[in-house]
Design a protein around this motif. Structure first.
Motif, PDB file in Angstrom:
ATOM      1  N   GLN A 124      36.129  31.356  33.055  1.00 17.68           N
ATOM      2  CA  GLN A 124      36.349  32.734  33.502  1.00 17.68           C
ATOM      3  C   GLN A 124      35.057  33.346  34.020  1.00 17.68           C
ATOM      4  O   GLN A 124      35.038  34.097  34.987  1.00 17.68           O
ATOM      5  N   MET A 125      33.947  33.034  33.340  1.00 15.42           N
ATOM      6  CA  MET A 125      32.674  33.639  33.737  1.00 15.42           C
ATOM      7  C   MET A 125      32.251  33.174  35.133  1.00 15.42           C
ATOM      8  O   MET A 125      31.818  33.973  35.957  1.00 15.42           O
TER       9      MET A 125
ATOM     10  N   GLU B 140      34.331  34.939  37.692  1.00 16.77           N
ATOM     11  CA  GLU B 140      33.920  36.338  37.862  1.00 16.77           C
ATOM     12  C   GLU B 140      32.639  36.409  38.695  1.00 16.77           C
ATOM     13  O   GLU B 140      32.507  37.275  39.563  1.00 16.77           O
TER      14      GLU B 140
ATOM     15  N   ASN C  28      33.503  35.835  42.182  1.00 17.02           N
ATOM     16  CA  ASN C  28      34.547  36.759  42.632  1.00 17.02           C
ATOM     17  C   ASN C  28      35.772  36.038  43.202  1.00 17.02           C
ATOM     18  O   ASN C  28      36.251  36.348  44.281  1.00 17.02           O
ATOM     19  N   VAL C  29      36.257  35.040  42.452  1.00 23.90           N
ATOM     20  CA  VAL C  29      37.527  34.407  42.828  1.00 23.90           C
ATOM     21  C   VAL C  29      38.539  34.636  41.701  1.00 23.90           C
ATOM     22  O   VAL C  29      38.152  34.757  40.538  1.00 23.90           O
ATOM     23  N   PRO C  30      39.836  34.696  42.043  1.00 21.35           N
ATOM     24  CA  PRO C  30      40.849  34.856  40.996  1.00 21.35           C
ATOM     25  C   PRO C  30      40.775  33.692  40.014  1.00 21.35           C
ATOM     26  O   PRO C  30      40.420  32.577  40.406  1.00 21.35           O
ATOM     27  N   CYS C  31      41.120  33.940  38.757  1.00 19.53           N
ATOM     28  CA  CYS C  31      41.050  32.879  37.753  1.00 19.53           C
ATOM     29  C   CYS C  31      42.220  32.996  36.785  1.00 19.53           C
ATOM     30  O   CYS C  31      42.478  34.065  36.233  1.00 19.53           O
ATOM     31  N   VAL C  32      42.941  31.903  36.624  1.00 14.58           N
ATOM     32  CA  VAL C  32      44.032  31.858  35.653  1.00 14.58           C
ATOM     33  C   VAL C  32      43.633  30.854  34.578  1.00 14.58           C
ATOM     34  O   VAL C  32      43.304  29.712  34.891  1.00 14.58           O
ATOM     35  N   THR C  33      43.658  31.275  33.323  1.00 20.52           N
ATOM     36  CA  THR C  33      43.192  30.398  32.240  1.00 20.52           C
ATOM     37  C   THR C  33      44.371  29.795  31.475  1.00 20.52           C
ATOM     38  O   THR C  33      45.495  30.274  31.556  1.00 20.52           O
TER      39      THR C  33
ATOM     40  N   VAL D 106      51.816  33.251  37.161  1.00 19.46           N
ATOM     41  CA  VAL D 106      50.858  33.993  37.982  1.00 19.46           C
ATOM     42  C   VAL D 106      50.770  33.339  39.355  1.00 19.46           C
ATOM     43  O   VAL D 106      50.671  32.118  39.461  1.00 19.46           O
TER      44      VAL D 106
ATOM     45  N   THR E 261      48.648  33.251  42.980  1.00 17.36           N
ATOM     46  CA  THR E 261      47.360  33.665  43.530  1.00 17.36           C
ATOM     47  C   THR E 261      47.093  33.012  44.880  1.00 17.36           C
ATOM     48  O   THR E 261      47.616  31.932  45.178  1.00 17.36           O
TER      49      THR E 261
END
Lengths: 193, 327
Positions: free
Chosen positions: A73-74, A77, A80-85, A110, A112
């Motif tokens: 996730q970090m 961030e 600056n790209v979408p992230c699905v965990t 989700v 994206t």
């Protein structure tokens, strides 16, 4: 497909295995003393990834040593790209990805656009074994090695302890006859029912 | 540390999770020790009537952000709302339940605030005005006591470890309605697909009945479901039974599955290999039912019955039914 690894010299066999399983090239960010700090790892990975073009960035959901579950996730961030965990299902069509993330009691769907990052839950795929031919071919694939250094860790480990040992309990009996005693002990001694 | 304690009061549907009350209770304790206020951040839809509950568990103030687009966790929307609040109130400590939502959100906040989160903590202490967190690592084989040097302290709390306790039944929290979020996102959170009619989640259940290889097949889990139903618990599984395809991975307890700490864990037909042990060793009381008296599980279970699960479990269900007065 490119593999990116942040780790010491001894990460090499893991990189070779990934190349044997289908990756085309690898980047090894090498450090023999990188701090166990997910934010430092995320910065090192993101710095490198800024110069690599990608559609899909895949991570495991967490390392099995420190169990932090933060790096994927970090990095996303920072880039600056979408992230699905915690993804258990991933489908790509027409430049869009539909992912299912495992949550308490179900999954969340989700959608994206790309580029995007995902962190894999155990169920996403079943890793296969590499064939001997693939293992040999992997040795010829390019690995870019870059030494990385990090600023100090933000995490101070004050002490490392073993959890208090669990004392072996008692076998209270055999078969169905022991059941009433179990209920009595859970109620009167353990006080959990 | 002079800023308030901020607690993310996670919701599911239109109610707060049990883990949210655990975090609010722990937040109250820390706020009292520091002499600061405790603020709870509630994000969701249809939560307003539930807000007084957070006050009773100790929150001085509830910051409420409600919108139909927030009914399900959306990483970008939730992060923006939380970051706005954090910038405004400058909390010294941020407590977040270590649920699938919390574990996703905490690192995102941390990296934007130039810090790192302490994951899945099981104990917090204040020492010389600094927060020391205890967290298990190496799948629970060791405990790290750590201090994060960059403020604020962002902590995720392992569910079911901290006890939720009402501070006072008459306590009231002030409510501040947050402005509607304006953030946009390239992600669309579409829907929640439930695994089944299971009401409670594994990580929050106080009674867990677990089945392993000794259950022999998926059809035999029915007897575990019956026992769990009578006790208000849920059913989980060992890796052997998940790998055999008898149960979904979401039910798996162990190193490559879930780590849980229920009040009572009943292991049925589970040998107790290390990979399973690390997922459930922090249960308060462990009961093992296994036909093999040499099974490793008897080495760390509190109470063991050597016997056939297909006889002992139904007998236990009958006895529990009597105990709970259900016939």
């Amino acid at each position: 497909m490119t593999i990116i690894t942040l780790g010491p010299e001894k990460s090499n066999p893991v990189i070779l295995k990934a190349l044997a399983l289908g990756a085309d090239s690898a980047v090894h960010l090498k450090s023999d003393s990188f701090p166990n700090d997910p934010s430092a790892m995320a910065h090192a990975l993101a710095d490198e990834l800024k110069s690599i073009e990608f559609d899909i960035l895949l991570f495991g959901k967490k390392g099995v040593d420190d169990d932090n579950q933060q790096v994927g996730q970090m990095v996303a961030e920072l880039l600056n790209v979408p992230c699905v965990t915690q993804v258990v299902k991933l489908e790509v069509s027409n430049g869009k990805v539909t992912a299912q993330r495992e949550v308490e009691g179900g999954t969340i769907v989700v959608e994206t656009s790309l580029p995007a990052a995902f962190t894999a839950e155990k169920d996403l795929t079943v890793p296969r074994y590499a064939s001997l031919r693939e293992l040999v071919a992997a040795r010829k694939k390019p690995i870019t090695v870059r030494e990385v250094r990090s600023s100090d860790s933000l995490i101070d480990v004050l002490s490392v302890q073993y959890p208090p040992p669990r004392t072996a309990g008692k076998i209270i009996g055999k078969g169905v006859e022991a059941v009433p005693l179990l209920v009595k002990l859970l109620h009167e001694e353990a006080k959990v029912i | 540390m002079t800023g308030p304690v901020l607690v993310f009061a996670e919701s599911s549907g239109a109610e707060f999770r049990k883990a949210a009350f655990e975090a609010v209770t722990e937040g109250r304790r820390l706020a009292d020790l520091l002499g600061v206020e405790e603020h709870a951040l509630a994000i969701g839809n249809g939560l307003r009537t539930r807000v007084p509950e957070l006050g009773r568990f100790g929150a001085d103030k509830v910051l409420l952000s409600e919108d139909p687009s927030l009914a399900l966790y959306h990483p970008d929307f939730y992060r923006e709302i939380a970051l706005d609040v954090i910038k405004k109130i400058s909390p010294s400590i941020i407590l977040i339940p270590a649920t699938s939502t919390g574990k996703d959100l905490a690192p995102r906040l941390a990296i934007h605030l130039n810090t790192v989160a302490a994951s899945e903590c099981t104990q917090l202490e204040l020492l010389n005005n600094e927060l020391i967190a205890t967290r298990p690592a190496y799948a629970g084989k060791v405990l790290f006591r750590i201090k994060v040097k960059a403020p604020p302290n962002i902590i995720t709390l392992r569910p079911n470890v901290f006890t939720a306790r009402e501070a006072s039944p008459s306590r009231d929290a002030a409510i501040e309605q947050l402005p509607r979020p304006k953030s946009d996102s390239r992600m669309i959170v579409k829907e929640f697909l439930a695994h089944g009619a299971k009401k409670l989640d594994l990580s929050e259940a106080s009674v867990v009945v677990s089945g392993g290889r000794g259950m022999g097949g998926p059809e035999n889990y029915k007897i575990l479901e019956e026992l769990a139903d009578v006790m208000g618990g849920v059913v989980s599984a060992s890796r052997a039974s998940v790998d055999a395809g008898w149960r979904p991975h979401s039910d798996q307890v162990g190193q490559t599955g879930r780590t849980i700490s229920p009040t009572l864990y009943i292991a049925c037909g589970i040998s107790g290999a290390i990979q399973h042990r690390v997922g459930m060793i922090n249960s308060k009381v462990i009961v093992a039912i296994n036909k093999d008296p040499e099974a490793p599980i008897f080495g760390f279970a509190d109470y063991g019955i050597v016997g056939n699960v297909f006889e002992v479990v139904p007998a236990l269900t009958r006895e529990m039914r009597k105990f709970y007065g259900k016939s």
